[in-house]
Scaffold this motif. Structure first.
Motif, PDB file in Angstrom:
ATOM      1  N   TRP A 342     -16.151 -24.359 -44.761  1.00  0.00           N
ATOM      2  CA  TRP A 342     -14.740 -24.020 -44.647  1.00  0.00           C
ATOM      3  C   TRP A 342     -14.004 -25.233 -44.073  1.00  0.00           C
ATOM      4  N   HIS A 343     -13.395 -26.018 -44.899  1.00  0.00           N
ATOM      5  CA  HIS A 343     -12.814 -27.282 -44.459  1.00  0.00           C
ATOM      6  C   HIS A 343     -11.571 -27.099 -43.596  1.00  0.00           C
ATOM      7  N   ASN A 344     -11.061 -25.872 -43.506  1.00  0.00           N
ATOM      8  CA  ASN A 344      -9.913 -25.628 -42.633  1.00  0.00           C
ATOM      9  C   ASN A 344     -10.327 -25.068 -41.273  1.00  0.00           C
ATOM     10  N   LEU A 345     -11.641 -25.145 -40.946  1.00  0.00           N
ATOM     11  CA  LEU A 345     -12.142 -24.691 -39.645  1.00  0.00           C
ATOM     12  C   LEU A 345     -12.391 -25.877 -38.729  1.00  0.00           C
ATOM     13  N   ASP A 346     -11.819 -25.837 -37.536  1.00  0.00           N
ATOM     14  CA  ASP A 346     -12.085 -26.816 -36.483  1.00  0.00           C
ATOM     15  C   ASP A 346     -12.726 -26.068 -35.328  1.00  0.00           C
ATOM     16  N   GLY A 347     -14.028 -26.258 -35.139  1.00  0.00           N
ATOM     17  CA  GLY A 347     -14.746 -25.522 -34.104  1.00  0.00           C
ATOM     18  C   GLY A 347     -15.334 -26.429 -33.043  1.00  0.00           C
ATOM     19  N   ARG A 348     -15.151 -26.031 -31.779  1.00  0.00           N
ATOM     20  CA  ARG A 348     -15.721 -26.777 -30.653  1.00  0.00           C
ATOM     21  C   ARG A 348     -16.727 -25.890 -29.916  1.00  0.00           C
ATOM     22  N   VAL A 349     -17.787 -26.480 -29.410  1.00  0.00           N
ATOM     23  CA  VAL A 349     -18.796 -25.756 -28.629  1.00  0.00           C
ATOM     24  C   VAL A 349     -18.833 -26.324 -27.218  1.00  0.00           C
ATOM     25  N   TYR A 350     -18.746 -25.440 -26.233  1.00  0.00           N
ATOM     26  CA  TYR A 350     -18.778 -25.860 -24.832  1.00  0.00           C
ATOM     27  C   TYR A 350     -20.004 -25.262 -24.142  1.00  0.00           C
ATOM     28  N   PRO A 351     -20.981 -26.110 -23.764  1.00  0.00           N
ATOM     29  CA  PRO A 351     -22.100 -25.600 -22.960  1.00  0.00           C
ATOM     30  C   PRO A 351     -21.618 -25.373 -21.525  1.00  0.00           C
ATOM     31  N   ILE A 352     -21.934 -24.202 -20.970  1.00  0.00           N
ATOM     32  CA  ILE A 352     -21.520 -23.874 -19.615  1.00  0.00           C
ATOM     33  C   ILE A 352     -22.695 -24.082 -18.664  1.00  0.00           C
ATOM     34  N   VAL A 353     -22.524 -24.979 -17.720  1.00  0.00           N
ATOM     35  CA  VAL A 353     -23.538 -25.227 -16.696  1.00  0.00           C
ATOM     36  C   VAL A 353     -23.470 -24.093 -15.679  1.00  0.00           C
ATOM     37  N   ASN A 354     -24.604 -23.557 -15.300  1.00  0.00           N
ATOM     38  CA  ASN A 354     -24.617 -22.393 -14.419  1.00  0.00           C
ATOM     39  C   ASN A 354     -24.550 -22.823 -12.955  1.00  0.00           C
ATOM     40  N   ASP A 355     -23.338 -22.982 -12.460  1.00  0.00           N
ATOM     41  CA  ASP A 355     -23.158 -23.310 -11.044  1.00  0.00           C
ATOM     42  C   ASP A 355     -23.423 -22.089 -10.162  1.00  0.00           C
ATOM     43  N   PHE A 356     -23.205 -20.903 -10.710  1.00  0.00           N
ATOM     44  CA  PHE A 356     -23.321 -19.686  -9.911  1.00  0.00           C
ATOM     45  C   PHE A 356     -24.768 -19.432  -9.485  1.00  0.00           C
ATOM     46  N   PHE A 357     -25.714 -19.436 -10.431  1.00  0.00           N
ATOM     47  CA  PHE A 357     -27.113 -19.170 -10.123  1.00  0.00           C
ATOM     48  C   PHE A 357     -27.917 -20.445  -9.887  1.00  0.00           C
ATOM     49  N   GLY A 358     -27.392 -21.585 -10.308  1.00  0.00           N
ATOM     50  CA  GLY A 358     -28.120 -22.837 -10.190  1.00  0.00           C
ATOM     51  C   GLY A 358     -28.381 -23.413 -11.568  1.00  0.00           C
ATOM     52  N   HIS A 359     -28.525 -24.725 -11.631  1.00  0.00           N
ATOM     53  CA  HIS A 359     -28.602 -25.411 -12.917  1.00  0.00           C
ATOM     54  C   HIS A 359     -29.923 -25.208 -13.642  1.00  0.00           C
ATOM     55  N   THR A 360     -30.913 -24.594 -12.983  1.00  0.00           N
ATOM     56  CA  THR A 360     -32.162 -24.275 -13.681  1.00  0.00           C
ATOM     57  C   THR A 360     -32.011 -23.031 -14.550  1.00  0.00           C
ATOM     58  N   ILE A 361     -30.933 -22.294 -14.373  1.00  0.00           N
ATOM     59  CA  ILE A 361     -30.650 -21.110 -15.192  1.00  0.00           C
ATOM     60  C   ILE A 361     -29.687 -21.536 -16.293  1.00  0.00           C
ATOM     61  N   ASN A 362     -30.122 -21.440 -17.538  1.00  0.00           N
ATOM     62  CA  ASN A 362     -29.307 -21.996 -18.626  1.00  0.00           C
ATOM     63  C   ASN A 362     -29.119 -21.060 -19.811  1.00  0.00           C
ATOM     64  N   VAL A 363     -29.423 -19.767 -19.634  1.00  0.00           N
ATOM     65  CA  VAL A 363     -29.268 -18.817 -20.741  1.00  0.00           C
ATOM     66  C   VAL A 363     -27.860 -18.234 -20.740  1.00  0.00           C
ATOM     67  N   ALA A 364     -27.391 -17.836 -21.916  1.00  0.00           N
ATOM     68  CA  ALA A 364     -26.021 -17.341 -22.051  1.00  0.00           C
ATOM     69  C   ALA A 364     -25.784 -16.054 -21.283  1.00  0.00           C
TER      70      ALA A 364
END
Length: 433
Positions: A342-364
């Motif tokens: 779909w050439h009219n789609l502009d999509g960005r992905v943002y990985p969220i670093v888990n500051d709340f539980f700690g950076h060793t926790i990385n699941v959505a």
């Protein structure tokens, strides 16, 4: 223990037979009714004789004629018709023990209830199951039962679960297997505890049981709130690769002997080891998705099919997607796949670093609303922000830190759409459909 009827559904077989709210349901066809499993199992007959007890203690016999498997029509104060049973263990790897203070009370409850294993797929440890429940499972042939095994070494199981009965309770697993009850097993692996030779022993013991359908191995998760708890370490690329290699050996052996792989490593092991994920066919019927086994393969397969069928956005569309750090590479791949079609789609992905539980926790599923707001504030988010629906509780309104979906929308100034872990739903959301 009998159960009190909370209400009777109007027009139901129970209503026509004269059941009344406030009465106690004692038996159905002579079988004592103690909870939801008894009720659901014994209500299926076409003809029922029910014994009830009035609020004043007067006994009545009621007779019901209905279609086979038709619901009797009684409601009770709680779904289980009994209190939910909590865990009696103090496992060294327990995630709930690693939660910070101040979260809502329900997040601190540890369930270990055999009824929830059958009804909702919850995993149980067998350490607080009664002999009555074991016999009932065998008598009713309740399958499958999901069991958190962790290790088949009785002494090690006692140590890992901090419960002196944990080792001897393994005998229940073998009794259920001998009775032909289908069993799904879970192993939470901790480096230096139940991996290596102990993992080999456990897989050897479990794969020898014909009734064990499948076995999921998942890595221990450690938050930054482990003060005063048993010291544990995380898997590294070398140790994670060793887990996969061990599982692959047993899986290939099972595939050759039984036609099913049966033994699987969670997706996270492949991410830690830096190995390519298996294709969808590897996971057969995807029986272990709740353990994080095959999630990537299924999502990728579904998305590849969906992108060819989903209508393109009707106009230029700018959309962003936020997810846990571990899933971000796959999400980027899928967004790029959609944008290429779909050439009219502009999509960005943002990985969220888990500051709340700690950076060793990385699941959505453990990303909080607060982390979303702090890390996406002032970022270009486009027309809509997509998030995995697993970030929210079942009701779909609150994150783990009690930040609401409305709070995130207000703070970020963009509509937020929760998307289930489904490739078709993801492609539809990316297209704005």
């Amino acid at each position: 223990m009998a159960v009190i009827i909370d209400s009777v559904q109007r027009g139901s077989p129970a209503y026509k037979a004269g059941f009344k709210a406030g009465e106690t349901l004692v038996t159905l066809n002579g079988h004592q009714i103690m909870d939801v499993l008894d009720y659901r199992f014994y209500q299926d007959e076409q003809r029922l004789e029910a014994q009830v007890l009035s609020e004043t203690g007067k006994k009545r016999l009621l007779h019901v004629s209905k279609r086979e498997y038709e619901d009797l029509g009684l409601d009770f104060a709680t779904y289980l018709m009994d209190k939910q049973r909590s865990c009696k263990n103090k496992c060294v790897f327990c995630f709930i023990d690693q939660l910070p203070a101040g979260l809502r009370d329900s997040l601190y409850f540890k369930d270990d209830d055999s009824r929830l294993s059958f009804l909702f797929g919850n995993y149980i440890t067998l350490t607080n199951i009664t002999e009555h429940e074991v016999e009932r499972i065998i008598h009713m042939h309740i399958s499958p039962i999901n069991i958190s095994v962790h290790t088949t070494n009785p002494a090690l199981r006692v140590k890992m679960m901090n419960n002196r009965f944990a080792g001897e309770k393994l005998e229940i697993l073998y009794r259920l297997a001998d009775a032909g009850i289908a069993i799904n097993c879970q192993l939470v692996l901790c480096p230096g505890w139940n991996d290596g030779a102990e993992q080999e022993r456990t897989l050897r013991d479990l794969t020898a049981l014909e009734s064990v359908n499948c076995i999921a191995a998942v890595p221990v998760g450690l938050t930054k709130y482990r003060q005063g708890l048993t010291p544990l370490t995380l898997f590294d690329p070398v140790s994670a690769a060793a887990v996969i290699d061990c599982i692959d050996r047993f899986g290939e052996d099972c595939l050759e002997k039984t036609g099913s792989r049966r033994v699987y490593a969670a997706d996270e092991f492949y991410l830690i080891a830096g190995r390519e994920m298996p294709e969808a066919a590897f996971y057969e019927d995807f029986a272990l998705l709740e353990n994080g086994v095959g999630l990537w393969a299924l999502l990728k397969s579904e998305a590849a099919d969906a992108v060819t069928d989903e209508p393109a956005p009707q106009s230029s569309r700018r959309v962003s997607l936020a997810t846990g750090a571990s899933a971000a590479p796959l999400m980027r791949e899928l967004v790029d796949m959609a944008a290429a079609k779909w050439h009219n789609l502009d999509g960005r992905v943002y990985p969220i670093v888990n500051d709340f539980f700690g950076h060793t926790i990385n699941v959505a599923g453990l990303v909080t609303g607060g982390d979303l707001i702090r890390q996406l504030k002032d970022k270009p988010l486009g027309d809509e922000l997509l998030i995995p629906s697993v970030m929210l509780r079942h009701e779909g309104d609150l994150f783990l830190d009690d930040v609401s979906l409305n709070d995130v929308e207000r703070e970020l100034g963009v509509p937020v759409r929760p998307v289930p872990n489904d490739g078709y739903a993801l492609m539809a959301a990316l297209a704005g459909n």
